[in-house]
Motif scaffolding. Structure first.
Motif, short mmCIF file in Angstrom:
data_model
loop_
_atom_site.label_atom_id
_atom_site.label_comp_id
_atom_site.label_asym_id
_atom_site.label_seq_id
_atom_site.Cartn_x
_atom_site.Cartn_y
_atom_site.Cartn_z
N ASP A 131 -3.99 5.21 9.54
CA ASP A 131 -4.21 3.88 10.13
C ASP A 131 -5.24 4.00 11.24
O ASP A 131 -5.40 5.06 11.84
N ARG A 136 -7.21 -0.73 6.58
CA ARG A 136 -7.53 0.35 5.64
C ARG A 136 -9.03 0.40 5.36
O ARG A 136 -9.64 1.46 5.34
N GLN A 140 0.86 -1.18 0.00
CA GLN A 140 0.00 0.00 0.00
C GLN A 140 0.90 1.23 0.00
O GLN A 140 1.78 1.37 0.84
#
Length: 283
Positions: free
Chosen positions: A108, A126, A21
């Motif tokens: 987060d 996520r 990511q």
């Protein structure tokens, strides 16, 4: 978790091979935000200090979040069309007078109401983060992220003018480990390659260890890290006939100013900015 610095953006099958990511790296104060219901919110800095009193608009926004929600985020300031870290260092009264916008950019989620989610894979966290903030208005919002490396690299170019520093790249399957990220979270800082004028050599004329550089925008920087042996020899040879008398600088020691223009290519990164010598310009 604190990402390790890298010089290149890892491929999509890097960091363990389960996907990556890519998130925008923003220049602000790292902050873990605790929504605590009837109790005042807590904005925890890296040192453990509560930032709530310094940033009332952010504290008020976190207070409206569901009790028990914990976000890992970057507290940022926005002024004149770009992120402005220096605004975070001013008093809250000065920021208010200048209409500086503040934001809490969450990358987060560590806990949901009644549930610790740190052991879940990042990809799952996520999804939970986006769901938790789906109806939350600014100044709290989720960081821009993608699993497409090419798209992430395009963002760094397109958004460079807004002060975006680079990318934070994270293994999609990584759990949240507070005591360190190892190599499952890494940060890539975008560097700008620019031309500069060499104003002086630092150290011995025959073996300089660094350069005093003037960028075209007027900033004067000392080159870092220490010049390699090859770079030192090349610079000594190129500057030899243009060296003026040695002077003593209280910060850098012995300097040999140049009496002619010598141009160099350097990369500028970081805050405060640091210049790394790349090569002498042929022109």
């Amino acid at each position: 978790m604190r990402p390790a610095a890298v010089r290149a953006v890892p491929p999509a099958d890097g960091l363990g091979g389960a996907g990556v990511q890519y998130e925008l790296k923003l220049d602000g104060f790292r902050c873990v935000a605790f929504a605590r219901g009837d109790r005042p919110p807590y904005l925890q800095s890296r040192s453990g200090r509560d930032l709530s009193g310094e940033f009332p608009p952010i504290a008020a926004a976190v207070a409206r979040l569901p009790e028990g929600l914990v976000l890992d985020a970057e507290l940022v300031a926005w002024r004149a069309g770009r992120f402005a870290f220096e605004e975070l260092l001013r008093t809250r009264q000065a920021r208010a007078a200048d209409d500086t916008a503040l934001g809490l950019i969450a990358f987060d989620v560590l806990a949901l109401p009644g549930r610790d989610v740190r052991r879940l894979p990042l990809a799952d966290r996520r999804r939970l983060l986006l769901a938790a903030l789906a109806d939350v208005p600014p100044p709290v919002q989720a960081v821009l992220a993608t699993t497409d490396r090419a798209e992430a690299l395009a963002w760094t170019e397109q958004l460079a003018g807004t002060g975006v520093e680079g990318l934070v790249c994270k293994a999609a399957g990584s759990a949240y480990r507070p005591r360190g990220a190892g190599q499952v979270w890494v940060k890539y800082r975008r560097s700008d390659t620019v031309d500069a004028t060499v104003r002086a050599l630092v150290g011995a004329a025959a073996r300089p260890r660094a350069l005093v550089l003037e960028l075209d925008d007027g900033r004067v920087l000392l080159s870092t890290p220490r010049l390699t042996a090859v770079q030192s020899r090349q610079l000594a040879e190129a500057a030899g006939e243009f060296l003026g008398p040695a002077v003593r600088d209280p910060e850098h020691g012995s300097l040999r100013p140049l009496t002619a223009v010598l141009r160099a290519e350097v990369t500028v990164t970081g805050r405060p900015p640091a210049a790394t010598f790349v090569r002498l310009r042929g022109d």
